[in-house]
Scaffold this active site. Structure first.
Site, PDB file in Angstrom:
ATOM      1  N   CYS A 140       0.837  -1.203   0.000  1.00 23.64           N
ATOM      2  CA  CYS A 140       0.000   0.000   0.000  1.00 23.64           C
ATOM      3  C   CYS A 140       0.871   1.251   0.000  1.00 23.64           C
ATOM      4  O   CYS A 140       1.382   1.662   1.040  1.00 23.64           O
ATOM      5  CB  CYS A 140      -0.929  -0.001   1.214  1.00 23.64           C
ATOM      6  SG  CYS A 140      -1.998   1.450   1.274  1.00 23.64           S
ATOM      7  N   CYS A 143      -0.446   4.095   2.164  1.00 20.64           N
ATOM      8  CA  CYS A 143      -0.235   3.902   3.611  1.00 20.64           C
ATOM      9  C   CYS A 143       1.230   4.123   3.981  1.00 20.64           C
ATOM     10  O   CYS A 143       1.533   4.741   4.989  1.00 20.64           O
ATOM     11  CB  CYS A 143      -0.597   2.482   4.049  1.00 20.64           C
ATOM     12  SG  CYS A 143      -2.081   1.816   3.312  1.00 20.64           S
ATOM     13  N   ASP A 144       2.131   3.594   3.191  1.00 21.12           N
ATOM     14  CA  ASP A 144       3.530   3.497   3.631  1.00 21.12           C
ATOM     15  C   ASP A 144       4.529   4.348   2.849  1.00 21.12           C
ATOM     16  O   ASP A 144       5.683   4.452   3.258  1.00 21.12           O
ATOM     17  CB  ASP A 144       3.975   2.019   3.563  1.00 21.12           C
ATOM     18  CG  ASP A 144       3.138   1.143   4.497  1.00 21.12           C
ATOM     19  OD1 ASP A 144       2.752   1.646   5.560  1.00 21.12           O
ATOM     20  OD2 ASP A 144       2.863  -0.008   4.145  1.00 21.12           O
TER      21      ASP A 144
END
Ligand code: NDP
Length: 320
Positions: A140, A143-144
């Protein structure tokens, strides 16, 4: 009815942000929800390290911690959180039947499906090792990606997700190397063009991942192989992103619910309703576009409110 069959007003399947948020709302509305956690309590977020984009956590929080907090919040209002895996359902009648671990049968007035989706990975041992260590493998970018700003990263995949995520990463990272296994993209032309026109994205066609390299703790690069020439080479990188698709966890519902061609549950637009009355869906099981913890939580809230209204309408009909 056999004594072994339990009757439940609201059954929630799944324990990610969607399931727990549905549980918080359903328990506060006196629906006495029972929530089954599935095989990965906490869902996909438990495979993430820090969550920095969920509103309300200015200092960030780890995925597993956040899921523990959500579980506590749901239990505080009376949600009965249980271990167990829903193996079978029967949504053909008025009462929705659900089986836990192929044994226990539950009859439900309403069911909220929050079973999520699972990111696909390549399956290489080295990839799984650094994924589990939280050492630089992610599925992701949104997300990261932030953790890799001003660094060099690699992304695998050639679909719309990979193109979108490569573009997202290109704004944070100094260089993004995109590994495409064929000699062409699967992504739409417009997404492909965006990637091709981004200066710090290098696309390597006919290229597969041989091994994720690291120092035992974190990723340091990847060994790749050109599947036409057979040549191998090493690419340095601190982040290895996998964007080769997701699989919604919806197999057990396919005989009853409308699914799209990839298996995502089709909800009535703007609601959490499915094609079966009394069965609602929230989170990634119905969302291949946003796939964020906060959007999953939002649709968990919608599912609980829709379920509550459904029950209220049913009860008022009975009273009349
Ligand atoms: P897709 O299934 O469309 O693409 C998966 C990609 O991963 C393909 O390029 C595939 O290669 C590649 N791949 C699969 N397995 C491997 C492997 N083992 N090694 C290397 N590469 C591999 O998945 P997406 O998640 O990209 O998209 C899913 C759906 O969501 C699509 O319908 C897409 O259009 C949609 N979507 C739309 C977006 C938008 O409109 N903004 C954004 C994101 C997704 P190959 O091509 O060789 O099969």
């Amino acid at each position: 009815m056999s004594e072994n069959i339990e009757k439940v007003k609201c059954l929630i399947i799944g324990s990610g942000p969607a399931g727990y948020t549905a549980a918080i709302y359903a328990s506060r509305a006196n629906m006495f929800p029972v929530l089954y956690q599935g095989t990965q309590p906490g869902g996909q977020l438990t495979t993430t390290n820090d969550v920095e984009n969920f509103p309300g956590y200015p200092d960030g929080i780890t995925g597993p911690e956040m899921m523990i907090e959500l579980q506590k919040q749901a239990e505080r209002f009376g949600t009965d959180v249980r271990n167990g895996w829903i193996t079978k359902v029967d949504f053909s009648g008025d009462v929705h039947k659900v089986w836990v671990n192929d044994e226990k049968e539950i009859h439900c007035d309403t069911v909220i499906i929050s079973t999520g989706a699972s990111a696909k990975y390549l399956g290489l041992e080295s990839e799984q090792k650094y994924l589990k260590l939280g050492g630089g493998v992610s599925a992701c970018a949104v997300c990261d990606g932030f953790f890799y700003r001003n660094q060099e990263v690699i992304i695998v995949g050639a679909g719309d997700s990979a193109a979108e995520e490569a573009h997202y990463l290109s704004k944070l990272c100094t260089k993004v190397t995109m590994l495409v296994r064929r000699d062409q993209f699967r992504a739409s032309k417009i997404m492909e063009a965006r990637v091709r026109n981004t200066e710090n994205i290098e696309i390597l066609f006919n290229t597969e991942t041989d091994e994720v390299l690291g120092d035992g703790q974190v990723v340091t690069g990847v060994r790749v192989k050109n599947n036409v020439t057979g040549e191998t080479s090493k690419i340095p990188a601190t982040g290895f992103f996998v964007a080769i698709g997701h699989k919604p966890n919806t197999d057990i519902f396919k005989d009853y619910l409308d699914l799209d061609e990839t298996g995502y549950i089709i909800n009535v637009p703007g609601t959490a309703k499915t094609n079966v009355e009394g069965v609602f869906v929230s989170g990634d099981a119905a969302d291949h576009v946003y796939r964020q913890a906060v959007t999953a939580a939002g649709t968990g809230c919608m599912a609980a409110l829709d379920a509550e209204r459904y029950l209220a309408a049913k009860e008022s009909v009975v009273e009349v």
